[in-house]
Design a protein around this motif. Structure first.
Motif, mmCIF file in Angstrom:
data_model
loop_
_atom_site.group_PDB
_atom_site.id
_atom_site.type_symbol
_atom_site.label_atom_id
_atom_site.label_comp_id
_atom_site.label_asym_id
_atom_site.label_seq_id
_atom_site.Cartn_x
_atom_site.Cartn_y
_atom_site.Cartn_z
ATOM 1 N N ARG A 130 23.122 -19.942 40.879
ATOM 2 C CA ARG A 130 22.736 -19.913 39.456
ATOM 3 C C ARG A 130 21.872 -21.096 39.043
ATOM 4 N N GLN A 133 20.414 -21.105 35.548
ATOM 5 C CA GLN A 133 21.184 -20.707 34.366
ATOM 6 C C GLN A 133 21.433 -21.911 33.462
ATOM 7 N N THR A 137 25.823 -21.390 29.030
ATOM 8 C CA THR A 137 26.266 -20.021 29.269
ATOM 9 C C THR A 137 27.203 -19.915 30.465
ATOM 10 N N LEU A 138 27.579 -21.037 31.046
ATOM 11 C CA LEU A 138 28.459 -20.991 32.214
ATOM 12 C C LEU A 138 29.883 -20.637 31.803
ATOM 13 N N GLY A 140 33.991 -21.123 32.030
ATOM 14 C CA GLY A 140 34.771 -22.352 32.012
ATOM 15 C C GLY A 140 34.826 -23.010 33.378
ATOM 16 N N GLY A 141 35.141 -22.219 34.378
ATOM 17 C CA GLY A 141 35.287 -22.784 35.722
ATOM 18 C C GLY A 141 33.960 -23.281 36.251
ATOM 19 N N GLU A 142 32.908 -22.503 36.025
ATOM 20 C CA GLU A 142 31.589 -22.909 36.507
ATOM 21 C C GLU A 142 31.191 -24.233 35.884
ATOM 22 N N GLY A 167 41.282 -24.894 34.240
ATOM 23 C CA GLY A 167 40.656 -23.592 34.138
ATOM 24 C C GLY A 167 40.084 -23.064 35.448
ATOM 25 N N ASN D 40 36.811 -17.452 38.742
ATOM 26 C CA ASN D 40 35.965 -18.000 37.688
ATOM 27 C C ASN D 40 34.647 -17.253 37.655
ATOM 28 N N GLY D 41 34.245 -16.920 36.471
ATOM 29 C CA GLY D 41 32.977 -16.218 36.329
ATOM 30 C C GLY D 41 33.073 -14.745 36.628
ATOM 31 N N GLY D 43 34.210 -12.544 34.566
ATOM 32 C CA GLY D 43 33.920 -11.767 33.365
ATOM 33 C C GLY D 43 35.065 -11.645 32.387
ATOM 34 N N SER D 45 36.383 -13.855 30.066
ATOM 35 C CA SER D 45 36.051 -14.257 28.690
ATOM 36 C C SER D 45 35.001 -13.339 28.103
ATOM 37 N N THR D 46 34.034 -12.965 28.921
ATOM 38 C CA THR D 46 33.005 -12.053 28.418
ATOM 39 C C THR D 46 33.644 -10.756 27.946
ATOM 40 N N GLN D 88 38.626 -20.059 24.892
ATOM 41 C CA GLN D 88 38.953 -20.840 26.080
ATOM 42 C C GLN D 88 38.659 -22.314 25.849
ATOM 43 N N HIS D 199 45.006 -18.629 34.379
ATOM 44 C CA HIS D 199 44.931 -19.006 35.786
ATOM 45 C C HIS D 199 46.263 -19.586 36.244
HETATM 46 N N1 ATP Z 1 25.544 -15.996 27.341
HETATM 47 C C1 ATP Z 1 25.462 -15.897 28.677
HETATM 48 N N2 ATP Z 1 24.265 -15.868 29.300
HETATM 49 C C2 ATP Z 1 24.180 -15.763 30.630
HETATM 50 N N3 ATP Z 1 25.240 -15.672 31.466
HETATM 51 C C3 ATP Z 1 26.459 -15.701 30.897
HETATM 52 C C4 ATP Z 1 26.642 -15.819 29.488
HETATM 53 N N4 ATP Z 1 27.969 -15.848 29.239
HETATM 54 C C5 ATP Z 1 28.598 -15.731 30.436
HETATM 55 N N5 ATP Z 1 27.695 -15.640 31.425
HETATM 56 C C6 ATP Z 1 28.003 -15.488 32.867
HETATM 57 O O1 ATP Z 1 28.834 -14.348 32.987
HETATM 58 C C7 ATP Z 1 29.832 -14.583 33.971
HETATM 59 C C8 ATP Z 1 31.196 -14.310 33.367
HETATM 60 O O2 ATP Z 1 31.497 -15.345 32.463
HETATM 61 P P1 ATP Z 1 32.975 -15.479 31.878
HETATM 62 O O3 ATP Z 1 32.999 -16.630 30.922
HETATM 63 O O4 ATP Z 1 33.399 -14.158 31.351
HETATM 64 O O5 ATP Z 1 33.804 -15.828 33.174
HETATM 65 P P2 ATP Z 1 35.392 -16.001 33.168
HETATM 66 O O6 ATP Z 1 35.975 -14.834 33.865
HETATM 67 O O7 ATP Z 1 35.866 -16.276 31.788
HETATM 68 O O8 ATP Z 1 35.498 -17.305 34.072
HETATM 69 P P3 ATP Z 1 36.508 -18.521 33.776
HETATM 70 O O9 ATP Z 1 37.822 -18.103 34.302
HETATM 71 O O10 ATP Z 1 35.914 -19.649 34.569
HETATM 72 O O11 ATP Z 1 36.474 -18.742 32.311
HETATM 73 C C9 ATP Z 1 29.703 -16.046 34.383
HETATM 74 O O12 ATP Z 1 29.046 -16.074 35.660
HETATM 75 C C10 ATP Z 1 28.804 -16.665 33.374
HETATM 76 O O13 ATP Z 1 27.930 -17.590 33.984
#
Ligand code: ATP
Ligand code: ATP
Ligand code: MG
Ligand code: MG
Lengths: 241, 385, 287, 243, 321
Positions: A130, A133, A137-138, A140-142, A167, D40-41, D43, D45-46, D88, D199
């Motif tokens: 990434r 990126q 927009t990452l 939490g873990g990223e 996280g 992580n990542g 999806g 939170s999305t 989060q 987690h």
């Molecule tokens: N606004 C955005 N623009 C571009 N990419 C995004 C955006 N929001 C989230 N992402 C990407 O979408 C993916 C999912 O993000 P999300 O926050 O849902 O992960 P997650 O499951 O909550 O992870 P974590 O447990 O670390 O919080 C991640 O790779 C993130 O980089």
């Protein structure tokens, strides 16, 4: 034996409210320590004071024999004392690659930027995927990965991690633990703040328990407490809430 | 005792240059009067009140400050607000208020009920002559052969304020009536204008014999002239008022040589009116800069008041002093000065303040009309064939 | 036809001017997130200093322009130190710094009024004479601006995006603590950004001083235009600013040609409101 | 009315080329406590974002809440309808005191009169046992943990039908996690359906009756928590070596 | 919250102001108070959108200007009773605010500055271009003056106008105080500081912004109407930059998180500037002095004048634990 970091009678706080009350601890050459304790009792504040974000009101901090109590972050970082803050949001509108390159800011770091960058990408492949990126927009873990990655780019001689596994998924937590262990193997001592005492014990030689801005207990891997005892420790702390 | 003479002027902000000059004019007059031992046993002191950007509250506040002072005997201004609304405040308190601008606004307010405004008088005459007088002057130059006109077309441009707009439209009418063709009559926003090229481009597509710009802001006029000269057309250039401002010459240097402008109510510098040079001379001596019209006009304002005060004697009898000013009929730097009881404006024309036409000839202002005052001849501008 | 070309040229001139005016403003805005309302006043200072050095001290326009640039730069650093730095950590930073820089504007303009007086001044042109572009005559000086503007912008852009020093400016603007923890000297970064920005303002003013007239308030119109350009371009980056500058330059030129100078500002503003309705982050601003 | 309080069908959220959530479908039964885990990542939170509309809805797919389609509703309408989330990263109204934060939430989200709101605030504080002394000071001066407490309290005060928590336990001490555990159980007993991203496995396993594991934007496994964690794919993608 | 003490102080202030005309017969001083009241209304209402809701509205003075022209046109052109005309100003201002709010509600931070600024420019241009209605750059003069039955406000040394102005300010303050203590007022701060969180708590961000703007225009517009009727003139300078920056400095010096800070600042600043206006040859310098003073206040108390007073009185909060 020689002390890498020596903190004596440290006091610090925010405006009117004092958080650290006369706190003392130290790190000897080649050892790593862990900090734990109830929330809101000054762990992060301690790290901020060490890295110069917060000017102590009393006490002294010596790193590698030199007094750094009143030094500003740039010189502290230049000396190799690196702090990866808690829940760091970094620079929302910067891309991952940019941020990592920027992180090698001090002369010492620049020299080895290339090698470190590879190490970081190897450690966190997700960051390599990434590069372009925006940090904002990452996930939490990223974000956590990026924050630690930046710390590594700074060519640390003492690395302070504030709740690095915050996280992270269990698997990543393991991998990170391994990575951190690797880092300390390569001769970089650590200060790790965590709530998970077992996790800390696996990484460090000694633990300090911080409560009300003071060291209330020192634990070495030798006399490691069992789960129940840890719970009691905490509840002791809670009692004072 | 000491009579305070108020000055209502824009000492700060965009019009500061004018404001400073107004203040200087009054201060100069005060010095002269005091040196001469005062008037009817009274000496004078000038008090300045800044109207800044001329917003209503600033003007009103400044006016109130002067009116509030018992010692204030009269208030002078070139212009304080764009609307002259302060005239009402003055009249309410029977304060002597002499104005040298916005005569149209003054006329509108006063003529409704002149008796209410016995203490308010305007030293600038009606601007009507600005609208009409130019036509015969140009015709005369043409017939006398001093000016060769390629055609009978005129292009006008004005900026959006009552003064410029009014005059431009007035001129357009007058020219039409005289059988001219008005090819352009553009209106530009009021304020700083850095690019006239849009308008000039249109002009160049159909070059008129006469090119008129009624934007009186000297900076804009100077820019206009420079950009016109980048590629001049075969047209006589007339600019309203701006060229009479001293720094206009400094700004345009040789570029302005040949342009024509006219003036109403400003100093009439001619052999037959030595008073003008006398006042201007004093001003230069005092401040070692060339005064524009306001320095001179406000000097004469004070003198008019002094005369009236001399007749009445008691500064608190403002009604009477006002009446006396209204009766005045004297030769001032602006020419013969007397007032029209219906509008309280200075009378314009042969038996009043004359309209004067000047041409700038290599750095000098040459008065070429009317004959009585003329100091030189009109010359065809170099850029015209 | 040639009318069209003429319009294109004047659009180019306008665009270059706007690019110059907004470059510095854009620098502090895109990096530090500070909106410097004294930017126009700094141009004015640059112009006056240039005029004094060149005309009064008679050291010639080049020395004049250089010293104008320098003076503005220094004042910029002072402004940052006294009027911006104390408020970084404040929640209303954007608002308060807007206010303090407005105050700086007042101080500079009134100060200039007291030092140099109200009468108009002007600098001689750096290059005399006219040049022909697309069959339209413009002064060589303006031609110079057309060349200079893009160069400066590109240089700035490379600086902020390619170099670590430049990146550090953006970093401190977004998160000072994290920046400090990477070894970036936050105060230095802020001072640097402001110094460069102000110096650019000074340069612009000095160059402007021989096309327009030098007055204490000469900066206000350029400031408005720069503000429009910068915000219109979006917080994205300097590239966006440059784009916006030329876009607005051309739009304005064509509006003037199409419906005259009178309604141009009106339509320009109307247009901008509409655009922002559909691109709430500016024309080139990222989502 | 349907007894599924929430129904997700083919929900997608794309960011340019990146498929953050890619065709996720599942339903939540009224009154259940559903856990969501994943790398992580992946999806998580999305997914929460597109369900609640904060800050965006889905790119495509359907979201039904109590039988009604809500995937085009504005965020505030969704939360007023009784679908309330936490964030989060710690969120706060820095200028408002803890008390006022609850007040605002109660009057807008709960659409209560001021009097009714005031009446509820104290309970809400007690439910998360929030420090007496800290209730009237500006939120920005609270500690990380207190901010978390406050965010949950402000969600609970409007008595939502469905509560969605995004990693509430991260950074908490063991005892705090224990208390959170008790709280969630209590809330759930009181009839609130709960959706929980975590987690911290200990919590996740102890409270959730069903577990969904996401991976790279789609559902990897779903079912009884203790079965799911034994699923080799889940171990591979999410849990890693131990356990 | 030092609300109690603050409210008491305010009540005292207004009580004191109510007695001023009995001791001050000089119409010049009374005039200054009236102008200060007008600015106080402008600044404190501006603070509602700017400070409390974080909408960087640079078009607030336009609402004022619209009030001015509404009252002028209503009373002079249509011969409507000036009392009514003043109130109409509030109406049209609120309407225009509603119009402006449509685009602004969707925009963030500094973009709002551009749109609102553009809006004010549009308004100015309209006023100038429609000279047959508005009098253009010349403005409208000799507007009808207030009368109460047979009592004319014209030659009473501003006794009447003083109390009208004071009443206007008092009402506006009550209005604002009520708003900011209501949960609506608190929700504005929530929207300002954390949009997403606010939306997730049932607050419609756009709606709150629109409301804040519209409500902030009502008393501003009425103040505009009063200003026009009192000075008996409407001229385009009201849209000028000078008035804007003065009012803005009042808001910030007063403190963006208070209700009464801007009121206080308006009174102080008006008299401070005027005190210096008397000094000859000091015309430009006085603006510098004000600017410097403002900077000092902002540095000593970034939260504003009221906060400064608070600091002097309140003991600092004791440390936790
Ligand atoms: N606004 C955005 N623009 C571009 N990419 C995004 C955006 N929001 C989230 N992402 C990407 O979408 C993916 C999912 O993000 P999300 O926050 O849902 O992960 P997650 O499951 O909550 O992870 P974590 O447990 O670390 O919080 C991640 O790779 C993130 O980089
Ligand atoms: N920026 C700040 N301003 C004022 N008070 C603060 C600030 N940051 C922290 N505090 C206070 O300082 C105390 C200690 O905070 P700190 O973050 O050091 O605790 P901690 O041990 O790191 O807790 P956690 O485990 O939640 O990170 C808390 O009471 C908190 O309210
Ligand atoms: Mg911490
Ligand atoms: Mg997440």
């Amino acid at each position: 034996m020689r002390r890498l970091l020596d903190i004596i009678g440290l006091q610090a706080g925010y405006g009117a409210s004092r958080v650290l009350n006369d706190l003392s601890l130290h790190i000897d050459e080649g050892e790593s320590i862990g900090l734990f304790g109830p929330n809101g009792h000054g762990k992060s504040t301690l790290l901020k004071a060490i890295s110069g974000l917060l000017r102590p009101t009393a006490g002294s901090i010596a790193f590698d024999g030199k007094d750094i109590t009143t030094q500003r972050p740039p010189s502290i970082v230049a000396a190799g004392l690196i702090h990866a803050p808690q829940g760091n949001t970094l620079f929302g509108n910067m891309r991952i690659a940019e941020t990592l390159e920027l992180a090698a800011f001090s002369k010492r770091a620049k020299a080895e930027a290339g090698r470190h960058l590879e190490e970081v990408y190897a450690l966190f492949p997700r960051l390599a995927e990434r590069k372009q990126q925006f940090a904002r927009t990452l996930s939490g873990g990223e974000r956590q990965m990026l924050s630690i990655g930046c710390a590594l780019m700074c060519a640390p001689r003492l690395l302070m991690l504030d709740e690095p596994t915050l996280g992270l998924s269990p698997r990543l937590k393991e991998e990170l633990a391994a990575a951190i262990a690797k880092i300390s193997k390569t001769g970089v001592p650590l200060i790790v703040v965590e709530q998970d005492v077992e996790f800390l014990l696996s990484l460090t030689d000694r633990l300090y328990m911080i409560e009300h801005g003071e060291v209330v207990r020192e634990i070495s891997s030798a006399n490691a407490p069992d789960h129940e005892e840890v719970m009691r420790l905490y509840f002791g702390a809670e009692g004072a809430h | 005792d000491v009579i305070k003479l108020g000055i209502l002027a824009p000492l700060t902000g965009p019009a500061a240059a004018d404001g400073q000059e107004m203040a200087n004019g009054v201060k100069l007059a005060v010095e002269d009067l005091n040196k001469a031992g005062g008037v009817a046993g009274h000496t004078f002191e000038a008090v300045v009140a800044d109207v800044g950007d001329a917003s209503a509250d600033k003007v009103a506040t400044a006016a109130e400050r002067l009116l509030g002072d018992q010692a204030t005997g009269a208030i002078f201004t070139g212009y304080a607000s764009t609307s002259n609304f302060e005239i009402d405040m003055m009249a309410e308190q029977d304060m002597i208020y002499l104005v040298s601008g916005n005569s149209q606004q003054t006329k509108d307010i006063v003529s409704a009920d002149p008796s209410r405004f016995s203490t308010v008088w305007s030293l600038t005459p009606s601007y009507d002559a600005y609208n009409t007088e130019i036509v015969p002057v140009i015709d005369e130059l043409a017939t006398s052969g001093k000016l060769k006109l390629p055609n009978k077309k005129v292009a006008l441009v004005a900026s959006d304020n009552p003064y410029s707009k009014g005059i431009a439209n007035g001129m357009a009418e007058a020219f039409k009536a005289d059988g001219w063709e008005v090819t352009q009559n553009d209106l530009l926003p009021f304020g700083e204008i850095n690019d006239w090229r849009g308008f000039l481009a249109k002009v160049r597509q159909d070059p008129p014999a006469l090119l008129i710009n009624t934007d009186y802001v000297s900076a804009n006029a100077a820019t206009f002239m420079r950009q016109f000269m980048e590629n001049p057309t075969n047209s006589l250039v007339f600019i309203q008022y701006a060229p009479s401002v001293p720094e206009f010459l400094e700004l345009t240097k040789e570029k302005s040589s040949g342009i024509v402008y006219n003036a109403l109510g400003g100093a009439v510098r001619a052999a037959s009116n030595p008073r003008a040079d006398e006042v201007i001379g004093k001003y230069k001596a005092a401040y070692n800069v060339e005064p524009g019209s306001y320095g001179v006009m406000l000097y004469e304002q004070v003198m008019l008041y002094a005369d009236a005060l001399g007749k009445v004697g008691d500064p608190s009898k403002r009604q009477e002093i006002g009446a006396e000013i209204g009766k005045a009929d004297k030769q001032t730097a602006m020419g013969r000065t007397r007032f029209d009881p219906a509008t309280h404006l200075a009378v314009q024309g042969k038996d009043g303040m004359p309209i004067q036409f000047y041409q700038i000839q290599d750095g000098n202002r040459v008065l070429f009309y009317p004959k009585e005052y003329a100091g030189g001849e009109f010359k065809q501008p170099v850029w015209m064939k | 036809m040639d009318a069209l070309l003429a319009t294109l040229v004047s659009g180019l001139v306008l665009g270059s001017l706007y690019a110059l005016m907004s470059s510095g403003l854009s620098l502090v805005w895109t990096t530090l997130g500070v909106f410097n309302f004294s930017h126009g006043a700094l141009m004015m200072v640059g112009a006056f200093v240039a005029w004094t050095v060149s005309e009064i001290l008679g050291l010639g326009p080049v020395t004049g322009i250089l010293s104008g640039t320098l003076a503005a730069g220094l004042i910029g650093i002072i402004i940052e130190r006294l009027l911006v730095r104390p408020f970084y950590s404040n929640r209303n930073m954007l608002l308060i710094t807007a206010m303090t820089t407005l105050a700086a504007m007042v101080i500079l303009e009134r100060g200039a009024q007291m030092i140099w007086g109200a009468r108009l001044k002007q600098l001689p042109r750096l290059i005399p004479g006219e040049v022909q572009i697309l069959g339209t005559t413009i002064s060589a000086h303006e031609a110079l601006l057309i060349v200079l503007a893009p160069l400066i912008l590109v240089a700035l852009w490379r600086f902020t995006v390619m170099t670590n020093r430049g990146r550090s400016l953006r970093a401190v603007g977004q998160n000072q603590d994290s920046a400090a923890l990477l070894g970036i000297d936050v105060p230095v970064a802020f001072a640097l950004a402001f110094g460069i920005s102000a110096a650019l303002a000074g340069l612009t003013g000095a160059l402007l001083g021989s096309i327009r007239f030098i007055t204490p308030t000469m900066g206000s119109e350029p400031l408005t235009k720069a503000m429009i350009v910068v915000i219109f371009g979006g917080l994205g980056n300097l590239g966006a600013t440059a784009g916006a500058a030329y876009l607005i330059g051309f739009i304005e030129a064509f509006l003037i040609f199409g419906l005259g100078l009178y309604w141009t500002p009106f339509v320009l503003f109307l247009l901008m409101i509409l655009v922002l309705l559909f691109r709430p982050n500016g024309v080139f601003g990222g989502k | 009315m349907s007894e599924n309080i929430l129904e997700i069908a083919g929900a997608c959220k794309f960011f340019g080329g990146l498929k953050a959530v890619n065709g996720v479908s599942f339903t939540v039964a009224r009154g259940e406590m559903l856990g969501i885990a994943g790398p992580n990542g992946s999806g998580k939170s999305t997914l929460f974002n597109l369900i609640t509309g904060v800050p965006f809805g889905p790119t495509s797919g359907e979201v039904r809440f109590m039988g009604e389609r809500i995937d085009r509703w504005p965020a505030h309408r969704i939360s007023r309808a009784g679908l309330v989330r936490t964030f989060q990263k710690d969120a706060e109204f820095p200028a408002l005191s803890a008390h006022d934060t609850l007040l605002v939430s109660a009057t807008y989200n709960g659409q209560l009169s001021r009097a009714q709101a005031e009446a509820r605030i104290d309970n809400a504080f007690r439910s998360v046992d929030f420090g007496q002394t800290r209730r009237s000071m500006p939120s920005r001066e609270l500690s990380v943990y207190e901010k978390k407490q406050l965010m949950i309290a402000s969600a609970l005060i409007s008595e939502p039908a469905l509560l969605m928590l995004d990693e509430p336990a991260s950074g908490l001490t063991k005892p705090e996690i224990q208390r959170l555990d008790d709280l969630l159980v209590a809330v759930n007993r009181s009839g609130v359906t709960v959706l929980l991203i975590e987690h911290v496995l200990s919590l996740l396993l102890s409270v959730s009756q069903r577990l969904i594991v996401l991976n790279q934007g789609s559902v990897l496994a779903a079912g009884d928590p203790h079965d799911v964690v034994k699923n080799p794919q889940v171990i591979e993608a999410y849990l890693g070596g131990r356990s | 919250m030092a609300n109690k003490r603050q409210l008491f102080a305010i009540a005292a202030l207004f009580a004191a102001l109510a007695f001023v005309p009995l001791f001050v017969t000089d119409s010049y001083i009374r005039h200054l108070f009236i102008i200060a009241f007008v600015y106080a209304v402008i600044a404190s209402n501006w603070n509602l959108s700017l400070g409390h809701c974080g909408v960087f509205n640079f078009g607030h003075l336009t609402f004022f200007g619209i009030g001015v022209y509404t009252a002028a046109i209503a009373s002079k052109t249509f011969g409507i009773n000036p009392w009514i005309a003043m109130l109409l100003g509030g109406g049209t201002a609120a309407l225009s605010a509603l119009l402006l709010a449509a685009p602004v509600a969707r925009l963030k931070g500094i973009y709002v500055v551009l749109v609102t600024f553009a809006f004010s420019q549009l308004a100015l241009q309209l006023v100038l271009s429609q000279s047959q209605i508005t009098g253009g750059a010349e403005g409208m003069v000799r507007l009808p003056f207030l009368q109460l039955g047979s009592y004319s406000f014209l030659k009473d040394f501003k006794f009447g106008y003083y109390y009208v102005g004071l009443l206007l300010l008092a009402l506006s303050c009550l209005f604002l105080a009520f708003l900011s203590n209501s949960s609506f007022g608190k929700s504005l701060k929530a929207v300002r500081d954390a949009e997403d969180y606010a939306a997730a708590r049932g607050i419609s961000v756009a709606r709150q912004r629109i409301l804040a703007l519209t409500l902030s225009a009502i008393f501003t517009g009425i103040a505009g109407g009063f200003y026009a009727i009192y000075l008996r003139v409407a001229s385009p300078e009201v849209f000028g930059f000078g008035t804007l920056s003065l009012a803005l400095s009042m808001v910030l010096i007063g403190g963006v998180n208070t209700v009464f800070g801007p009121v206080l600042a308006a009174l102080v600043l008006t008299f401070a500037t005027e005190a210096m206006a008397g000094l000859q040859g000091f015309e430009d310098a006085r603006f510098i002095v004000i600017a410097v003073a403002m900077i000092l206040v902002l540095r000593l108390a970034p939260e504003g004048l009221v906060d400064l007073l608070g600091k002097l009185r309140l003991p600092v909060r004791p440390a936790r634990t």
